[in-house]
Design a protein around this motif. Structure first.
Motif, mmCIF file in Angstrom:
data_model
loop_
_atom_site.group_PDB
_atom_site.id
_atom_site.type_symbol
_atom_site.label_atom_id
_atom_site.label_comp_id
_atom_site.label_asym_id
_atom_site.label_seq_id
_atom_site.Cartn_x
_atom_site.Cartn_y
_atom_site.Cartn_z
ATOM 1 N N ASP A 199 -1.861 6.087 -7.437
ATOM 2 C CA ASP A 199 -2.439 4.791 -7.898
ATOM 3 C C ASP A 199 -1.612 4.102 -8.985
ATOM 4 N N GLU A 200 -1.327 5.393 -9.937
ATOM 5 C CA GLU A 200 -0.719 4.918 -11.052
ATOM 6 C C GLU A 200 0.794 4.921 -11.032
ATOM 7 N N LYS A 224 -7.279 5.862 -5.262
ATOM 8 C CA LYS A 224 -7.524 6.231 -6.686
ATOM 9 C C LYS A 224 -7.535 7.951 -7.035
ATOM 10 N N LYS A 243 -2.857 2.927 -2.023
ATOM 11 C CA LYS A 243 -3.304 3.233 -3.670
ATOM 12 C C LYS A 243 -4.826 3.789 -3.545
#
Length: 264
Positions: A93-94, A243, A241
């Motif tokens: 997600d980053e 987490k 996405k």
């Protein structure tokens, strides 16, 4: 502009190293489920017979790993520490979305059997197609493994990259390396057998472990690569996405301008 689907199915009926379970609630069962939840959570009574055919909505419950089907591996999948940056690998997600919308290059590495290929195979392909990957290109390896998808063979018989081959692509500025195989590395049994025979630690998952020293992502389990030209197309493979996850599923596609492709 054509859109070519490069994604494999998530299929509970197919063979998987980590089996998938897929439970489907029918529209009628969905109505009962909705009524039960209204009563349990909000104290509201609802008679589903007022609905057309006493049906509400279907509902799918699926249990699977983030590495089932076509997916993107994040740097955090390769280990808990890095020798670059602040020493902490990024989760899926980053990752910057810009990495996953770039020109694609397909390398034909079929016919090399089970095991690994080195940089000389990739360089031979660059010469054959008349194109060397540029920074941020998404390099796709066509190993031929996709034809065995859904079978046990898919997980045990395919071609991966060795360490020098992986680093060759990273040296060129590539941030995303993709394959139609289960893994960018050789099959687990092949890796372990070669290590036990040689005690050479460099054979242990070199493509993945390269990511501990150099930040990059892998896309694994692509499909339909025979529909692609060698280059002249765009890959779009935005990861889901999730987490804090080490991977995320993607509906990978190629955008192909037929006129540009024919000229290439």
């Amino acid at each position: 502009m054509r859109i070519i689907d490069l994604s494999s199915h998530i299929d509970a009926s197919a063979y998987e190293a980590d089996p998938v379970t897929h439970e489907v609630l029918t529209a009628a069962q969905g109505a009962e489920h909705m009524a039960e939840q209204l009563k349990a959570r909000l104290g509201i009574e609802f008679d589903v017979s007022v609905l057309r055919d006493s049906e509400f909505l279907t509902l799918d419950r699926i249990s699977l790993t983030s590495h089932t089907g076509t997916h993107v591996d994040a740097p955090s999948h390769y280990g808990s520490k890095t020798t670059y940056g602040n020493g902490i690998p990024r989760h899926i997600d980053e990752m910057p979305l810009e990495w996953f919308h770039n020109p694609g290059v397909k390398l034909d590495v079929r016919g090399h059997g089970t095991g690994v290929i080195g940089p000389e195979v990739l360089e031979k392909e660059f010469a054959r197609i008349g194109y060397t990957p540029k920074p941020m290109d998404i390099v796709i390896l066509d190993t031929g493994a996709a034809e065995h998808a859904g079978t046990q063979t898919y997980f045990t018989d395919y071609t991966g990259l060795d360490g020098p081959a992986t680093n060759l692509l990273l040296d060129l500025g590539v941030k995303v390396i993709a394959t139609d195989a289960f893994s960018l590395d050789a099959p687990f049994p092949d890796i372990v057998k070669r290590y036990l025979a040689t005690k050479d630690e460099s054979v242990l998952w070199p493509a993945h472990f390269a990511g501990r020293d150099r930040e990059y992502c892998q896309i694994e389990r692509l499909a339909n690569l025979d529909a692609l030209p060698d280059f002249g197309f765009t890959v779009v493979a935005f990861p889901v996405k999730i987490k804090g996850a080490g991977a995320g599923w993607t509906r990978a596609v190629a955008l192909l301008d037929d006129q540009v492709s024919s000229e290439s």
